[in-house]
Design an enzyme around this catalytic site. Structure first.
Site, PDB file in Angstrom:
ATOM      1  CG  LEU A   1       8.643  18.041   8.847  1.00 10.52           C
ATOM      2  CD1 LEU A   1       8.975  16.617   9.286  1.00 10.52           C
ATOM      3  CD2 LEU A   1       9.790  18.986   9.203  1.00 10.52           C
TER       4      LEU A   1
ATOM      5  NE  ARG B   1      -0.503  10.254  10.033  1.00 12.17           N
ATOM      6  CZ  ARG B   1      -0.872   9.252   9.246  1.00 12.17           C
ATOM      7  NH1 ARG B   1      -2.069   8.751   9.341  1.00 12.17           N
ATOM      8  NH2 ARG B   1      -0.051   8.786   8.325  1.00 12.17           N
ATOM      9  N   PRO B   2       0.879  16.531  11.315  1.00 11.32           N
ATOM     10  CG  PRO B   2       2.665  17.569  12.356  1.00 11.32           C
ATOM     11  CD  PRO B   2       1.728  16.396  12.482  1.00 11.32           C
ATOM     12  CB  ILE B   3       1.398  18.796   6.041  1.00  8.50           C
ATOM     13  CG1 ILE B   3       0.601  20.108   6.107  1.00  8.50           C
ATOM     14  CG2 ILE B   3       0.468  17.591   6.027  1.00  8.50           C
ATOM     15  CD1 ILE B   3      -0.199  20.388   4.844  1.00  8.50           C
TER      16      ILE B   3
ATOM     17  CG  ASP C   1       2.769   1.585   9.524  1.00  6.44           C
ATOM     18  OD1 ASP C   1       2.967   1.764   8.313  1.00  6.44           O
ATOM     19  OD2 ASP C   1       2.503   2.500  10.316  1.00  6.44           O
TER      20      ASP C   1
ATOM     21  NE  ARG D   1      -2.095  12.279   8.037  1.00  5.42           N
ATOM     22  CZ  ARG D   1      -1.709  13.538   7.875  1.00  5.42           C
ATOM     23  NH1 ARG D   1      -2.602  14.496   7.925  1.00  5.42           N
ATOM     24  NH2 ARG D   1      -0.455  13.853   7.639  1.00  5.42           N
TER      25      ARG D   1
ATOM     26  CE  LYS E   1      -1.872   1.810   4.068  1.00  2.93           C
ATOM     27  NZ  LYS E   1      -1.710   3.233   4.280  1.00  2.93           N
ATOM     28  CG  ASN E   2       2.108   2.712   3.524  1.00  2.50           C
ATOM     29  OD1 ASN E   2       0.957   3.013   3.198  1.00  2.50           O
ATOM     30  ND2 ASN E   2       2.439   2.438   4.775  1.00  2.50           N
TER      31      ASN E   2
ATOM     32  CB  CYS F   1      -6.004  10.180  11.629  1.00  2.59           C
ATOM     33  SG  CYS F   1      -4.286   9.719  11.735  1.00  2.59           S
TER      34      CYS F   1
ATOM     35  NE  ARG G   1      -7.941   4.139   5.166  1.00  2.12           N
ATOM     36  CZ  ARG G   1      -8.003   5.438   5.255  1.00  2.12           C
ATOM     37  NH1 ARG G   1      -8.820   5.989   6.106  1.00  2.12           N
ATOM     38  NH2 ARG G   1      -7.239   6.212   4.542  1.00  2.12           N
TER      39      ARG G   1
HETATM   40  C1  EPZ Z   1       3.826   7.104   6.373  1.00  4.14           C
HETATM   41  O1  EPZ Z   1       3.019   8.109   6.953  1.00  4.14           O
HETATM   42  C2  EPZ Z   1       2.946   5.871   6.249  1.00  4.14           C
HETATM   43  N1  EPZ Z   1       1.798   6.168   5.392  1.00  4.14           N
HETATM   44  C3  EPZ Z   1       2.446   5.462   7.625  1.00  4.14           C
HETATM   45  O2  EPZ Z   1       1.692   4.259   7.461  1.00  4.14           O
HETATM   46  C4  EPZ Z   1       3.645   5.174   8.516  1.00  4.14           C
HETATM   47  O3  EPZ Z   1       3.201   4.850   9.812  1.00  4.14           O
HETATM   48  C5  EPZ Z   1       4.547   6.415   8.565  1.00  4.14           C
HETATM   49  O4  EPZ Z   1       4.933   6.789   7.233  1.00  4.14           O
HETATM   50  C6  EPZ Z   1       5.809   6.188   9.380  1.00  4.14           C
HETATM   51  O5  EPZ Z   1       6.537   5.140   8.844  1.00  4.14           O
HETATM   52  C7  EPZ Z   1       1.955   6.112   4.054  1.00  4.14           C
HETATM   53  O6  EPZ Z   1       3.037   5.844   3.551  1.00  4.14           O
HETATM   54  C8  EPZ Z   1       0.729   6.367   3.224  1.00  4.14           C
HETATM   55  P1  EPZ Z   1       5.740  10.507   8.602  1.00  4.14           P
HETATM   56  P2  EPZ Z   1       3.551   9.655   7.000  1.00  4.14           P
HETATM   57  O7  EPZ Z   1       5.615  11.788   7.844  1.00  4.14           O
HETATM   58  O8  EPZ Z   1       4.363   9.918   5.795  1.00  4.14           O
HETATM   59  C9  EPZ Z   1       5.696  13.772  12.036  1.00  4.14           C
HETATM   60  C10 EPZ Z   1      -0.197   2.871   7.637  1.00  4.14           C
HETATM   61  O9  EPZ Z   1      -0.751   2.339   8.604  1.00  4.14           O
HETATM   62  N2  EPZ Z   1       5.552  14.776  10.952  1.00  4.14           N
HETATM   63  O10 EPZ Z   1       6.970   9.683   8.416  1.00  4.14           O
HETATM   64  O11 EPZ Z   1       2.376  10.497   7.277  1.00  4.14           O
HETATM   65  C11 EPZ Z   1       4.442  12.915  12.172  1.00  4.14           C
HETATM   66  O12 EPZ Z   1       3.476  13.544  12.972  1.00  4.14           O
HETATM   67  C12 EPZ Z   1       0.278   4.309   7.747  1.00  4.14           C
HETATM   68  O13 EPZ Z   1       0.035   2.295   6.552  1.00  4.14           O
HETATM   69  C13 EPZ Z   1       5.673  16.119  11.268  1.00  4.14           C
HETATM   70  O14 EPZ Z   1       5.880  16.485  12.417  1.00  4.14           O
HETATM   71  O15 EPZ Z   1       4.475   9.592   8.288  1.00  4.14           O
HETATM   72  C14 EPZ Z   1       4.985  11.660  12.812  1.00  4.14           C
HETATM   73  O16 EPZ Z   1       5.071  11.851  14.206  1.00  4.14           O
HETATM   74  C15 EPZ Z   1      -0.035   4.930   9.092  1.00  4.14           C
HETATM   75  N3  EPZ Z   1       5.529  17.043  10.264  1.00  4.14           N
HETATM   76  C16 EPZ Z   1       6.400  11.539  12.220  1.00  4.14           C
HETATM   77  O17 EPZ Z   1       6.717  12.836  11.688  1.00  4.14           O
HETATM   78  C17 EPZ Z   1       5.308  16.669   8.965  1.00  4.14           C
HETATM   79  O18 EPZ Z   1       5.215  17.547   8.088  1.00  4.14           O
HETATM   80  C18 EPZ Z   1       6.514  10.519  11.098  1.00  4.14           C
HETATM   81  O19 EPZ Z   1       5.514  10.822  10.162  1.00  4.14           O
HETATM   82  C19 EPZ Z   1       5.190  15.292   8.671  1.00  4.14           C
HETATM   83  C20 EPZ Z   1       5.331  14.365   9.679  1.00  4.14           C
END
Ligand code: EPZ
Length: 444
Positions: free
Chosen positions: A154, A150-152, A334, A121, A51-52, A145, A425
């Site tokens: 970065l 899950r801010p954006i 995960d 998301r 999926k990812n 969620c 999902r």
């Molecule tokens: C990806 O989410 C995966 N989703 C998630 O899988 C996975 O848990 C996660 O990476 C971590 O490995 C997909 O690939 C679709 P991150 P992502 O940005 O990219 C913080 C599943 O179950 N952060 O690596 O959203 C964030 O809050 C899903 O398949 C910021 O602070 O994860 C978190 O604490 C769930 N600012 C950490 O970084 C930002 O702009 C890691 O998040 C972005 C993230």
């Protein structure tokens, strides 16, 4: 293209409306999965596509003014959702078995459907592609969620370094760039999605981009491999520093989506909690080191040969004194809930620390309903192994839902997991897969 069409509008609409969004926790009355506990598994299962890996690669297809063919694409709700968003932008799609064809020759809009985008998301990863293709893009502002805020920030910081500007209006994020240009990006915090967005913005930017502090998750590497196969020029794949020389656009390609390391890890846990055996076909063993190490520590034994992972869990379930999640190659967040479910049946006391998402113990109250003895203290969970008893429990998000199904395999009696749509999902058919492994589950 003849062959299996994409789910028809009405059917797809049902899939999408059923695939409750991440923020719909606790929606009652949706599909259920019933699990008969106490059966030692001993079958074999083919691992689905990732999926990812598939989702960002689908977004990347927008950068090719032609046709992209993805083989081994998982038929899951989030993929159908992404497909529908791409179609709303003007792409056309078609399925033939697990092969998905995306034609993005003619796009009609850079505005992603708000209702669809809000359901997932990971639609945020379209930002880099839309800016790279159009020079602008409009996406619903992704909410938090149940597993965290899950801010954006970065994502936006990285794309601003390539010349993009953003504003938020009425819950939508408006991005604009008069042509993205190469730049220097440094992530001070690892983010899978933000790294993917930066790569998607850079691959067709004017000039060269260097990204430091990249996430090294396999799903980032697979996106880079796809982009290079489609004409991109990315160096440093698999490292925390990527150098990307911008190209004018991508070309047609046929790409094999890799198998899903989280689905494979889920089925290792299914074998463990039932002290059974099991054979996984085509698992990405090279990406499963941390999970397999934890599996061995609780008494699991495995052998990998000719694309098959042979599991023997008859000596499981010892306790795991300490486990913590981390960025790759650390233990994947995960699989944290799913491994937690296994440890509720282990002998003795185990501890898990969640370092990635601030609220990823959401499933604990549902496990406690089954008799699990878990004490939470911030990011730490202390688990006293014991017996689980089948009962009615509720999935609130994807991996927590999978954890409840795995717990049901180890419980006495029958477990019924509500809100099956959350699980669908990310898993094509967890009931089918577990029954292939010798479990007795059914959907209703
Ligand atoms: C990806 O989410 C995966 N989703 C998630 O899988 C996975 O848990 C996660 O990476 C971590 O490995 C997909 O690939 C679709 P991150 P992502 O940005 O990219 C913080 C599943 O179950 N952060 O690596 O959203 C964030 O809050 C899903 O398949 C910021 O602070 O994860 C978190 O604490 C769930 N600012 C950490 O970084 C930002 O702009 C890691 O998040 C972005 C993230």
């Amino acid at each position: 293209m003849n062959g299996e069409e994409s789910p028809r509008e009405g059917e797809l609409h049902k899939i999408i409306s059923d695939s409750i969004s991440e923020s719909d926790a606790g929606v009652d009355g949706l599909g259920r999965i019933r699990i008969t506990g106490g059966i030692s598994l001993d079958g074999e299962v083919k691992i689905q596509g990732s999926k990812n890996a598939a989702l960002p690669i689908m977004a990347a297809a927008l950068l090719n003014r032609g046709t992209t063919v993805l083989k081994g694409c998982p038929r899951i709700a989030d993929v159908f959702l992404m497909e529908q968003i791409l179609c709303g932008l003007g792409a056309t799609t078609c399925w033939q078995g697990d092969t998905l064809e995306i034609c993005a020759r003619e796009l009609k809009s850079c505005v992603a459907d708000k209702e669809l985008g809000e359901k997932m998301r990971s639609s945020i990863v379209l930002l880099g592609s839309l800016l790279g293709r159009w020079g602008e893009g409009v996406l619903p502002f992704p909410g938090g969620c149940v597993i965290g805020a899950r801010p954006i920030d970065l994502h936006l910081e990285a794309l601003r370094k390539l010349g993009a500007e953003f504003k938020e209006e009425e819950g939508c994020l408006y991005g604009r760039a008069r042509g993205l240009r190469g730049g220097e990006i440094t992530f001070h915090r690892s983010s899978v999605g933000a790294t993917q967005n930066a790569v998607l913005g850079a691959v067709c930017a004017k000039g060269t981009t260097v990204i430091r502090g990249c996430s090294r998750e396999p799903e980032v590497s697979w996106l880079c491999r796809f982009l290079n196969q489609a004409g991109g020029q990315i160096r440093g794949i698999g490292t925390s520093c990527l150098e990307i020389r911008g190209v004018s656009g991508l070309h047609d390609t046929v790409f094999q989506i890799p198998s899903d390391r989280i689905a494979a890890g889920t089925y290792v846990c299914a074998s463990a909690i039932t002290r059974g055996k099991g054979i996984l076909l085509d698992p990405p063993v090279g990406e499963m080191g941390a999970l397999l190490k934890a599996y061995e520590k609780i008494g699991g034994q495995y052998m990998y040969k000719s694309g098959k992972l042979f599991l023997c869990s008859q000596r499981a379930l010892g306790p795991l004194r300490w486990l913590e999640t981390g960025i790759y190659p650390g233990f994947p967040t995960d699989l944290q809930s799913i491994f937690l479910a296994v440890l509720t049946c282990a002998r003795g006391e185990s501890r898990i620390r969640e370092n990635i998402f601030e609220d990823r113990f959401k499933v604990v109250p549902q496990l406690q309903k089954m008799g699990a003895q878990i004490t939470l203290d911030g990011r730490m969970a202390r688990i006293r192994g014991g017996r689980l008893f089948g009962t009615l429990v509720k999935a609130e998000e994807l991996r927590g839902g999978a954890a409840l199904v795995i717990a049901g395999l180890g419980a006495e009696g029958e477990t019924c997991v509500e809100n099956r749509e959350f699980i669908e999902r990310g898993y094509e058919d967890i009931s089918r897969d577990l029954n292939d492994l010798g479990a007795r589950t059914q959907k209703d």
